[in-house]
Write a protein that holds these residues in place. Structure first.
Motif, short mmCIF file in Angstrom:
data_model
loop_
_atom_site.label_atom_id
_atom_site.label_comp_id
_atom_site.label_asym_id
_atom_site.label_seq_id
_atom_site.Cartn_x
_atom_site.Cartn_y
_atom_site.Cartn_z
N VAL A 101 -0.13 2.54 -12.46
CA VAL A 101 0.15 2.51 -11.02
C VAL A 101 0.28 1.06 -10.55
N SER A 102 -0.66 0.20 -10.95
CA SER A 102 -0.61 -1.21 -10.54
C SER A 102 0.64 -1.91 -11.04
N THR A 103 1.02 -1.63 -12.27
CA THR A 103 2.19 -2.28 -12.86
C THR A 103 3.47 -1.85 -12.15
N ILE A 104 3.63 -0.57 -11.91
CA ILE A 104 4.84 -0.09 -11.23
C ILE A 104 4.86 -0.58 -9.79
N THR A 105 3.71 -0.58 -9.13
CA THR A 105 3.63 -1.08 -7.75
C THR A 105 4.05 -2.55 -7.70
N TYR A 106 3.53 -3.35 -8.62
CA TYR A 106 3.87 -4.77 -8.68
C TYR A 106 5.38 -4.95 -8.89
N MET A 107 5.92 -4.20 -9.83
CA MET A 107 7.35 -4.30 -10.13
C MET A 107 8.19 -3.96 -8.90
N LEU A 108 7.89 -2.84 -8.25
CA LEU A 108 8.68 -2.42 -7.09
C LEU A 108 8.50 -3.37 -5.91
N TYR A 109 7.27 -3.78 -5.66
CA TYR A 109 7.02 -4.67 -4.54
C TYR A 109 7.83 -5.95 -4.69
N SER A 121 0.83 -1.22 0.00
CA SER A 121 0.00 0.00 0.00
C SER A 121 0.86 1.26 0.00
N ALA A 122 1.95 1.23 0.75
CA ALA A 122 2.85 2.39 0.79
C ALA A 122 3.46 2.64 -0.59
N ILE A 123 3.87 1.57 -1.25
CA ILE A 123 4.43 1.70 -2.60
C ILE A 123 3.37 2.25 -3.55
N GLU A 124 2.18 1.66 -3.52
CA GLU A 124 1.12 2.10 -4.42
C GLU A 124 0.77 3.57 -4.19
N GLN A 125 0.68 3.97 -2.95
CA GLN A 125 0.36 5.37 -2.64
C GLN A 125 1.45 6.30 -3.16
#
Length: 183
Positions: free
Chosen positions: A165-173, A72-76
């Protein structure tokens, strides 16, 4: 005038936009423009400074708030950063155009890329303090990749920002955490 410039730069680019057009769209006389800015380049620098202040504010918020779960922190953070970027699409388009024509601005852009990578690196180091984080992440390289990705995405307004946003969040997570370790 800043909003007028953002709009015109996004629509027409830096070179094709005149001071007269900016003043007209802002509802002021050309002399009024010169009361605030010495040149179109100075106006562009003010816009970029405003953009960077937004990025810095986000960086400070993200590192201060460690109560959110990792994903959630990454997504935000990703969502807020992209909202800042997309609010300044016109400034970024003008900036890219101006840096192609001006060596001093090109050198400044290299410094800005370095600065944004450092901001992202700081956030990544903070996230890596979370339980379940990978221990072997090359944070500096990942920060550069993410920084360049954000700079590139700042050039365009996308039709489906949630997908980005979802794609970058997934990648970083998945780059930062062992699967299933941090929620």
């Amino acid at each position: 005038m800043l909003q007028a410039a953002l709009s015109l730069f996004a629509e027409r680019g830096y070179e094709a936009t005149t001071i007269e057009e900016i003043a007209h769209q802002a509802g002021v006389a050309v002399g009024g423009f010169y009361q605030h800015f010495a040149s179109k380049q100075q106006l562009l620098l003010v816009l970029m400074d405003s953009f960077l202040n937004g990025v810095e504010d986000l960086s400070q918020q993200c590192t201060a708030d460690n109560t959110l779960e990792a994903r959630s922190a990454i997504e935000q953070a990703v969502r807020q950063r992209l909202l800042i970027d997309w609010a300044y699409v016109g400034a970024y388009r003008a900036w890219r155009e101006a840096t192609a024509l001006n060596g001093e601005l090109r050198a400044l852009h290299a410094q800005l890329e370095q600065w944004t990578a450092q901001q992202i690196e700081h956030m990544l180091h903070t996230l890596l303090q979370t339980p379940g984080a990978r221990k072997d992440v090359d944070v500096t390289s990942l920060a550069w990749v993410v920084s360049l990705l954000f700079w590139r995405l700042a050039e365009v307004s996308l039709q489906e920002p949630d997908t980005i946003v979802s794609t970058i969040t997934y990648m970083l997570y998945h780059a930062l955490f062992i699967d299933g370790a941090a929620y």
